[in-house]
Enzyme design. Structure first.
Site, PDB file in Angstrom:
ATOM      1  N   LYS A  68       0.814  -1.225   0.000  1.00 49.60           N
ATOM      2  CA  LYS A  68       0.000   0.000   0.000  1.00 49.60           C
ATOM      3  C   LYS A  68       0.846   1.274   0.000  1.00 49.60           C
ATOM      4  O   LYS A  68       0.484   2.263  -0.634  1.00 49.60           O
ATOM      5  CB  LYS A  68      -0.957   0.008   1.189  1.00 49.60           C
ATOM      6  CG  LYS A  68      -2.125  -0.954   1.043  1.00 49.60           C
ATOM      7  CD  LYS A  68      -3.089  -0.809   2.204  1.00 49.60           C
ATOM      8  CE  LYS A  68      -4.259  -1.749   2.041  1.00 49.60           C
ATOM      9  NZ  LYS A  68      -5.273  -1.565   3.077  1.00 49.60           N
ATOM     10  N   ASP A 105     -10.232   2.877   2.168  1.00 48.44           N
ATOM     11  CA  ASP A 105     -10.300   2.234   3.491  1.00 48.44           C
ATOM     12  C   ASP A 105     -11.018   3.130   4.501  1.00 48.44           C
ATOM     13  O   ASP A 105     -11.865   2.665   5.263  1.00 48.44           O
ATOM     14  CB  ASP A 105      -8.891   1.902   4.016  1.00 48.44           C
ATOM     15  CG  ASP A 105      -8.317   0.653   3.361  1.00 48.44           C
ATOM     16  OD1 ASP A 105      -9.092  -0.174   2.861  1.00 48.44           O
ATOM     17  OD2 ASP A 105      -7.075   0.515   3.351  1.00 48.44           O
TER      18      ASP A 105
HETATM   19  P1  NAP Z   1       0.486  -1.463   8.760  1.00 44.76           P
HETATM   20  O1  NAP Z   1       0.525  -0.206   7.968  1.00 44.76           O
HETATM   21  O2  NAP Z   1       1.581  -2.445   8.602  1.00 44.76           O
HETATM   22  O3  NAP Z   1       0.404  -1.041  10.319  1.00 44.76           O
HETATM   23  C1  NAP Z   1       0.371  -2.046  11.311  1.00 44.76           C
HETATM   24  C2  NAP Z   1       0.063  -1.407  12.656  1.00 44.76           C
HETATM   25  O4  NAP Z   1      -0.116  -2.461  13.622  1.00 44.76           O
HETATM   26  C3  NAP Z   1       1.196  -0.518  13.188  1.00 44.76           C
HETATM   27  O5  NAP Z   1       0.637   0.564  13.886  1.00 44.76           O
HETATM   28  C4  NAP Z   1       1.923  -1.468  14.150  1.00 44.76           C
HETATM   29  O6  NAP Z   1       2.610  -0.816  15.193  1.00 44.76           O
HETATM   30  C5  NAP Z   1       0.749  -2.223  14.729  1.00 44.76           C
HETATM   31  N1  NAP Z   1       1.144  -3.507  15.290  1.00 44.76           N
HETATM   32  C6  NAP Z   1       1.617  -4.585  14.614  1.00 44.76           C
HETATM   33  N2  NAP Z   1       1.867  -5.601  15.475  1.00 44.76           N
HETATM   34  C7  NAP Z   1       1.536  -5.146  16.713  1.00 44.76           C
HETATM   35  C8  NAP Z   1       1.579  -5.711  18.022  1.00 44.76           C
HETATM   36  N3  NAP Z   1       2.006  -6.967  18.209  1.00 44.76           N
HETATM   37  N4  NAP Z   1       1.166  -4.957  19.070  1.00 44.76           N
HETATM   38  C9  NAP Z   1       0.738  -3.694  18.886  1.00 44.76           C
HETATM   39  N5  NAP Z   1       0.681  -3.077  17.667  1.00 44.76           N
HETATM   40  C10 NAP Z   1       1.081  -3.814  16.606  1.00 44.76           C
HETATM   41  O7  NAP Z   1      -0.874  -2.273   8.510  1.00 44.76           O
HETATM   42  P2  NAP Z   1      -2.296  -1.690   8.063  1.00 44.76           P
HETATM   43  O8  NAP Z   1      -2.407  -1.739   6.593  1.00 44.76           O
HETATM   44  O9  NAP Z   1      -2.517  -0.414   8.782  1.00 44.76           O
HETATM   45  O10 NAP Z   1      -3.282  -2.821   8.628  1.00 44.76           O
HETATM   46  C11 NAP Z   1      -3.601  -2.921   9.999  1.00 44.76           C
HETATM   47  C12 NAP Z   1      -4.745  -3.924  10.169  1.00 44.76           C
HETATM   48  O11 NAP Z   1      -5.920  -3.390   9.543  1.00 44.76           O
HETATM   49  C13 NAP Z   1      -4.491  -5.278   9.493  1.00 44.76           C
HETATM   50  O12 NAP Z   1      -5.034  -6.291  10.289  1.00 44.76           O
HETATM   51  C14 NAP Z   1      -5.271  -5.172   8.198  1.00 44.76           C
HETATM   52  O13 NAP Z   1      -5.709  -6.447   7.717  1.00 44.76           O
HETATM   53  C15 NAP Z   1      -6.454  -4.365   8.657  1.00 44.76           C
HETATM   54  N6  NAP Z   1      -7.120  -3.662   7.537  1.00 44.76           N
HETATM   55  C16 NAP Z   1      -8.413  -3.958   7.335  1.00 44.76           C
HETATM   56  C17 NAP Z   1      -9.091  -3.327   6.326  1.00 44.76           C
HETATM   57  C18 NAP Z   1     -10.546  -3.654   6.135  1.00 44.76           C
HETATM   58  O14 NAP Z   1     -11.073  -3.362   5.066  1.00 44.76           O
HETATM   59  N7  NAP Z   1     -11.218  -4.226   7.129  1.00 44.76           N
HETATM   60  C19 NAP Z   1      -8.452  -2.398   5.516  1.00 44.76           C
HETATM   61  C20 NAP Z   1      -7.104  -2.104   5.766  1.00 44.76           C
HETATM   62  C21 NAP Z   1      -6.441  -2.769   6.782  1.00 44.76           C
HETATM   63  P3  NAP Z   1       4.175  -0.401  15.022  1.00 44.76           P
HETATM   64  O15 NAP Z   1       4.175   0.932  14.319  1.00 44.76           O
HETATM   65  O16 NAP Z   1       4.640  -0.320  16.422  1.00 44.76           O
HETATM   66  O17 NAP Z   1       4.826  -1.490  14.227  1.00 44.76           O
END
Ligand code: NAP
Length: 277
Positions: A68, A105
């Site tokens: 992304k 999103d």
């Molecule tokens: P991303 O950009 O990689 O960000 C991941 C986030 O999760 C960061 O803030 C990270 O913190 C945090 N994180 C990861 N492991 C963690 C842990 N063990 N404890 C606490 N915080 C943790 O990912 P993203 O694209 O934002 O996606 C995040 C989630 O949203 C995913 O599960 C994704 O599938 C979901 N999502 C869903 C939709 C939907 O349509 N429902 C759309 C988009 C995303 P750090 O900065 O500390 O690493």
């Protein structure tokens, strides 16, 4: 042709959701017969793969983890939401193969909240996470008039960077940091709690929010979704009597919005929802 690129991609529910709508709608009034495919693209091949999709005449495609952010410099035009969110989840291939990067999103999240009767005007919101989903949701809830937004992230520096970016579009709202250790206290102050971290994707994950924060007066939203079942957060919040917005509804509406943009048709919401369920 439409599709989604990611790595890995086998788990994606998007082909099922979009193709169900296309099968139900047939060729549609415009006589176009769409198909949506999932494509596994390794990060080092992203630029080549994207150029290939444009060359093949794809109408558009979704972009999911881990591409992304890497997609940002690969598009010719970037809409404001995608720029602010720092992430592209939807690409439109225009005439001559020009690529337009969007992010549905955040707006999909808001549409899922509206379906659940949840609005943001004048409300306090806590978002856990500072990645692409958190940023897109933050931009969207500010646009919907949230008055106070707390950002809590495991890596505090990333939350600080996001706060700074958001301050330019705050529209008078307060944007505050929240140390990860103080989430329970801050959760008491706000009406809406949103998980946009990875926590909840794996069975063994701890809850992203303390159980004590999940009470009947709260709205609890999860960006995380699991195929065919609820996340632990949504289950516990529902049991506590809170109003909930599960990640599956956000997934549905980000897809509905992308399909609307690509096809110009009104997507078949019911069929898409059933396909996800
Ligand atoms: P991303 O950009 O990689 O960000 C991941 C986030 O999760 C960061 O803030 C990270 O913190 C945090 N994180 C990861 N492991 C963690 C842990 N063990 N404890 C606490 N915080 C943790 O990912 P993203 O694209 O934002 O996606 C995040 C989630 O949203 C995913 O599960 C994704 O599938 C979901 N999502 C869903 C939709 C939907 O349509 N429902 C759309 C988009 C995303 P750090 O900065 O500390 O690493």
């Amino acid at each position: 042709m439409l599709g989604v690129i990611g790595h890995p991609i086998g788990h994606s529910l998007s082909p099922r959701m979009h193709n169900a709508a296309f099968a139900a709608g047939g060729t549609g009034p415009d006589g176009v017969d769409y198909a949506y495919v999932a494509m596994d693209v390794r990060p080092e091949r992203l630029p080549t793969a994207v150029a290939g999709l444009a060359a093949l005449g794809f109408v558009g495609f979704n972009v999911t983890m881990p591409h992304k952010e890497a997609m940002l410099p690969l598009v010719d035009e970037l809409d404001e939401t995608a720029r602010l969110a720092g992430a592209v989840n939807t690409v439109v291939v225009e005439e001559e193969g020009l690529l337009r990067g969007l992010n549905t999103d955040g707006s999909g999240f808001v549409e899922a909240c509206k379906e659940a009767g949840v609005s943001f005007a004048g409300r306090g919101v806590l978002i856990l996470g500072a990645g692409g989903a958190a940023a897109a949701i933050a931009v969207a809830v500010l646009g919907e008039g949230a008055s106070r937004l707390y950002l809590a992230n495991r890596t505090a520096q990333k939350a600080g960077e996001l706060r700074e970016k958001l301050s330019k579009v705050a529209l008078g709202a307060e944007i505050l940091g929240c140390p990860f250790e103080e989430v329970e206290d801050i959760a008491k102050e706000v009406e809406v709690l949103i998980n946009a971290t990875y926590l909840g994707m794996k069975e063994v994950d701890p809850l992203p929010l303390p159980v004590g924060a999940l009470t009947a007066e709260k709205v609890v939203c999860d960006a995380v979704y699991l195929a065919g079942r609820e996340t632990g957060l949504i289950r516990r919040a529902r049991e506590a009597g809170a109003r909930v917005v599960p990640g599956g509804r956000m997934l549905l509406y980000q897809g509905v919005q992308a399909q609307r943009i690509w096809t110009g048709r009104e997507p078949n919401l019911e069929v898409m929802s059933d396909a996800l369920a």
